[in-house]
Design an enzyme around this catalytic site. Sequence first.
Site, short mmCIF file in Angstrom:
data_model
loop_
_atom_site.label_atom_id
_atom_site.label_comp_id
_atom_site.label_asym_id
_atom_site.label_seq_id
_atom_site.Cartn_x
_atom_site.Cartn_y
_atom_site.Cartn_z
CB ALA A 69 4.01 -0.83 -11.27
N GLY A 113 3.79 2.53 -15.35
CA GLY A 113 5.14 2.85 -14.88
C GLY A 113 6.16 2.88 -16.00
CD GLU A 116 3.54 6.55 -13.82
OE1 GLU A 116 3.73 5.35 -13.52
OE2 GLU A 116 2.83 7.32 -13.17
CD GLU A 136 -0.90 3.86 -14.44
OE1 GLU A 136 -1.55 4.37 -15.39
OE2 GLU A 136 0.33 3.96 -14.34
N1 CAA Z 1 2.79 -6.60 -14.32
C1 CAA Z 1 3.00 -7.92 -14.19
N2 CAA Z 1 2.97 -8.77 -15.22
C2 CAA Z 1 2.72 -8.25 -16.44
C3 CAA Z 1 2.47 -6.89 -16.65
C4 CAA Z 1 2.54 -6.04 -15.51
N3 CAA Z 1 2.36 -4.71 -15.61
N4 CAA Z 1 2.24 -6.68 -17.96
C5 CAA Z 1 2.32 -7.88 -18.56
N5 CAA Z 1 2.61 -8.85 -17.64
C6 CAA Z 1 2.78 -10.27 -17.86
C7 CAA Z 1 1.44 -10.96 -18.11
O1 CAA Z 1 0.80 -11.22 -16.89
C8 CAA Z 1 1.88 -12.21 -18.83
O2 CAA Z 1 2.39 -13.10 -17.88
P1 CAA Z 1 1.91 -14.67 -17.90
O3 CAA Z 1 2.51 -15.20 -19.17
O4 CAA Z 1 2.53 -15.23 -16.67
O5 CAA Z 1 0.43 -14.67 -17.94
C9 CAA Z 1 3.07 -11.72 -19.66
O6 CAA Z 1 3.52 -10.51 -19.04
C10 CAA Z 1 2.69 -11.41 -21.09
O7 CAA Z 1 1.62 -10.49 -21.06
P2 CAA Z 1 0.26 -10.72 -21.93
O8 CAA Z 1 0.00 -12.17 -22.10
O9 CAA Z 1 -0.80 -9.89 -21.31
O10 CAA Z 1 0.74 -10.08 -23.34
P3 CAA Z 1 -0.19 -9.44 -24.47
O11 CAA Z 1 0.70 -9.25 -25.65
O12 CAA Z 1 -1.45 -10.20 -24.62
O13 CAA Z 1 -0.62 -7.99 -23.87
C11 CAA Z 1 -0.21 -5.88 -22.76
C12 CAA Z 1 0.35 -7.00 -23.66
C13 CAA Z 1 -1.32 -5.12 -23.52
C14 CAA Z 1 0.94 -4.93 -22.45
C15 CAA Z 1 -0.81 -6.48 -21.48
O14 CAA Z 1 0.18 -7.36 -20.91
C16 CAA Z 1 -1.18 -5.47 -20.43
O15 CAA Z 1 -2.21 -4.84 -20.52
N6 CAA Z 1 -0.35 -5.34 -19.35
C17 CAA Z 1 -0.64 -4.49 -18.21
C18 CAA Z 1 -0.45 -3.03 -18.54
C19 CAA Z 1 -0.81 -2.18 -17.33
O16 CAA Z 1 -1.92 -2.16 -16.84
N7 CAA Z 1 0.19 -1.44 -16.83
C20 CAA Z 1 0.03 -0.53 -15.73
C21 CAA Z 1 0.43 -1.17 -14.46
S1 CAA Z 1 0.04 -0.21 -13.04
C22 CAA Z 1 1.31 0.90 -12.90
O17 CAA Z 1 2.22 0.92 -13.68
C23 CAA Z 1 1.21 1.82 -11.71
C24 CAA Z 1 2.10 3.01 -11.81
O18 CAA Z 1 1.68 4.14 -12.01
C25 CAA Z 1 3.54 2.86 -11.63
#
Ligand code: CAA
Length: 262
Positions: A69, A113, A116, A136
């Site tokens: 998400a 998400g 999921e 999460e």
């Molecule tokens: N939401 C919004 N933006 C996201 C995102 C997310 N879930 N995941 C990545 N992005 C964005 C980053 O913010 C970044 O944007 P900017 O360039 O503007 O800074 C861009 O995508 C590239 O990401 P990274 O620079 O972080 O890329 P990376 O290769 O270094 O890392 C990653 C990749 C490990 C996937 C890392 O991006 C990450 O940990 N992302 C979040 C994963 C996460 O926590 N997901 C769960 C979300 S909560 C949820 O989903 C609730 C539910 O149950 C539905």
Amino acid sequence: APAYKHILIEKKGEVGNVGLITLNRPKALNALCDALMQEVQQALEDFDSDPSIGAIVLTGSEKAFAAGADIKDMQNKGFIDCFGGNFLSTSWDSVSKVKKPTIAAVNGYALGGGCEVAMMCDIILAGEKAKFGQPEIIIGTIPGAGGTQRLVKAIGKSRAMQMCLTGDMITAQQANAWGLVSSVHPPDQLLDEAIRLGEKISQHSKVIVAMCKESVNNSFELPLSEGLHFEKRLFHCTFATKDRREGMTAFVEKRKPNFTDS
Ligand code: CAA
């Protein structure tokens, strides 16, 4: 076709009977903002009601199926925003409500998400570099689109608990060994593999395929006796279709069936 901003839509396969939805929000690693999920819902509904389509493939990029998400959208939400707007509901739920078979082709990250949504699909195929996780907990929340429920059913309690409580990712190989995915493929062959699978399913009668999917899905909802009863009744229902007669007649006549989805 509607003009989409965050997804791409194509018809694939030799006779164009596989609907392909490609998540296409590369700068955010396909983070599933509301607008994107609404487009996915619309595309799924369109393919579901398109009589030329027999199966639907959902994919992302080589780097990310979907990184979850949208955290930037969630950052400043309060309880009332989530509760009042029924956050992560309608368009998300639509993925699991499709009648036609859905196949997730997961290359790269399927996190939160993203994992999921993949689990809402009927079949998951993974690329060798795919990573699955429910991170999460790391950002102070819990899975909100089925992660704590579908993951348990897919891989068992101990493994699901470990993934949800640590936030650690698992590799495609681990996901395969644990039964989260059906098979693992070289990244550049994954999509073709998923489309071929979709084509194979599309050869069958669409009405019978939908009944079969419904019955398998009921195994998650019903106690065994009710599930068996439901299955038996649907099996009986197949005898109300032309395609059931055609399928068996074709076998007896040693020819290929000519299904009419009726
Ligand atoms: N939401 C919004 N933006 C996201 C995102 C997310 N879930 N995941 C990545 N992005 C964005 C980053 O913010 C970044 O944007 P900017 O360039 O503007 O800074 C861009 O995508 C590239 O990401 P990274 O620079 O972080 O890329 P990376 O290769 O270094 O890392 C990653 C990749 C490990 C996937 C890392 O991006 C990450 O940990 N992302 C979040 C994963 C996460 O926590 N997901 C769960 C979300 S909560 C949820 O989903 C609730 C539910 O149950 C539905």
